[in-house]
Design a protein around this motif. Structure first.
Motif, short mmCIF file in Angstrom:
data_model
loop_
_atom_site.label_atom_id
_atom_site.label_comp_id
_atom_site.label_asym_id
_atom_site.label_seq_id
_atom_site.Cartn_x
_atom_site.Cartn_y
_atom_site.Cartn_z
N ILE A 1 19.07 -19.89 -34.37
CA ILE A 1 17.83 -20.56 -33.98
C ILE A 1 17.86 -22.03 -34.38
N ILE A 2 18.34 -22.32 -35.59
CA ILE A 2 18.46 -23.72 -36.04
C ILE A 2 19.41 -24.48 -35.11
N ALA A 3 20.54 -23.86 -34.78
CA ALA A 3 21.50 -24.50 -33.88
C ALA A 3 20.88 -24.74 -32.50
N GLY A 4 20.12 -23.78 -32.00
CA GLY A 4 19.46 -23.96 -30.70
C GLY A 4 18.51 -25.13 -30.71
N PHE A 5 17.67 -25.24 -31.76
CA PHE A 5 16.77 -26.38 -31.89
C PHE A 5 17.55 -27.68 -32.06
N GLY A 6 18.61 -27.62 -32.86
CA GLY A 6 19.42 -28.82 -33.09
C GLY A 6 20.03 -29.36 -31.81
N PHE A 7 20.61 -28.49 -31.01
CA PHE A 7 21.19 -28.93 -29.74
C PHE A 7 20.12 -29.43 -28.79
N TYR A 8 18.97 -28.79 -28.80
CA TYR A 8 17.88 -29.23 -27.93
C TYR A 8 17.42 -30.64 -28.31
N ILE A 9 17.19 -30.86 -29.60
CA ILE A 9 16.72 -32.16 -30.08
C ILE A 9 17.78 -33.24 -29.84
N LEU A 10 19.04 -32.93 -30.16
CA LEU A 10 20.11 -33.92 -29.94
C LEU A 10 20.26 -34.24 -28.46
N SER A 11 20.12 -33.25 -27.61
CA SER A 11 20.20 -33.49 -26.17
C SER A 11 19.08 -34.41 -25.71
N LEU A 12 17.88 -34.20 -26.22
CA LEU A 12 16.76 -35.08 -25.86
C LEU A 12 17.01 -36.50 -26.36
N ILE A 13 17.50 -36.63 -27.58
CA ILE A 13 17.77 -37.95 -28.15
C ILE A 13 18.84 -38.69 -27.34
N LEU A 14 19.88 -37.97 -26.93
CA LEU A 14 20.98 -38.59 -26.18
C LEU A 14 20.69 -38.73 -24.69
N GLY A 15 19.55 -38.23 -24.24
CA GLY A 15 19.19 -38.35 -22.84
C GLY A 15 19.92 -37.37 -21.94
N ILE A 16 20.40 -36.29 -22.51
CA ILE A 16 21.08 -35.25 -21.73
C ILE A 16 20.00 -34.34 -21.15
N PRO A 17 19.99 -34.16 -19.83
CA PRO A 17 18.96 -33.30 -19.26
C PRO A 17 19.12 -31.86 -19.74
N ILE A 18 18.03 -31.31 -20.27
CA ILE A 18 18.04 -29.94 -20.76
C ILE A 18 16.71 -29.30 -20.40
N SER A 19 16.77 -28.08 -19.95
CA SER A 19 15.58 -27.37 -19.48
C SER A 19 14.72 -26.91 -20.65
N ILE A 20 13.43 -26.84 -20.40
CA ILE A 20 12.52 -26.31 -21.40
C ILE A 20 12.78 -24.82 -21.63
N ASN A 21 13.43 -24.18 -20.65
CA ASN A 21 13.78 -22.77 -20.77
C ASN A 21 15.07 -22.56 -21.56
N HIS A 22 15.56 -23.58 -22.21
CA HIS A 22 16.80 -23.54 -22.99
C HIS A 22 16.84 -22.34 -23.94
N PHE A 23 15.72 -22.08 -24.60
CA PHE A 23 15.69 -20.99 -25.58
C PHE A 23 15.71 -19.62 -24.91
N LYS A 24 14.97 -19.50 -23.84
CA LYS A 24 14.91 -18.21 -23.15
C LYS A 24 16.23 -17.90 -22.43
#
Length: 159
Positions: A107-130
């Motif tokens: 779960i920590i890794a999932g949040f970490g990748f999500y946050i880093l992707s947002l910071i780097l401007g990498i498009p990531i879906s809000i459904n990333h967790f599901k």
């Protein structure tokens, strides 16, 4: 020699993850064997060694598989530190503790990748967790007892 054996096991895990587990996906997701390995190592060795090991393993994964060097290294270092921080505060010999720690690490890794992707401007879906994190969480939970038995009993306790 000790570090070489740990990284050899990690390298074998990386090869398995990129070959064998490409064929055995769960909802088109493969497990993160290295994350499980870092979580189990940190649970046994503490926060400093867990963070260092997580960084090294993550960097190895970045060099072989990732587009962005440093994302896996940073996320796995955070997971290693976080789980290692709990090392003296929990009863590690309980069968469920490693499984719970791998859940927390995933779960920590999932949040970490999500946050880093947002910071780097990498498009990531809000459904990333599901779509990604929850199937990976299930897969990691199922594999944790096997990996704990194989890696933990043969390698981590020695070092």
């Amino acid at each position: 020699m000790k570090v070489a054996i740990l990284f050899l096991v990690a390298f074998i895990s990386l090869i398995l993850e990129s070959t064998v587990f490409n064929e055995f996906t769960l909802l088109k997701i493969k497990p993160d064997l290295l994350l499980i390995y870092v979580s189990l190592f940190a649970l046994q060795k503490g926060s400093k060694k867990g963070a260092s090991f997580g960084f090294g393993i993550g960097l190895l994964e970045d060099l072989f598989m990732a587009k962005f060097i440093g994302m896996n290294a940073l996320v796995k270092a955070i997971v290693g530190f976080g789980i290692g921080f709990l090392e003296k505060r929990i009863y590690k010999e309980n069968f469920l503790v490693p499984i719970i720690m791998v859940m927390v690490g995933t779960i920590i890794a999932g949040f970490g990748f999500y946050i880093l992707s947002l910071i780097l401007g990498i498009p990531i879906s809000i459904n990333h967790f599901k779509v990604i994190v929850l199937p990976m969480l299930l897969y990691n939970i199922l594999l944790t007892p096997i990996i704990k038995f194989v890696f933990f009993k043969t390698n981590i306790r020695r070092y």
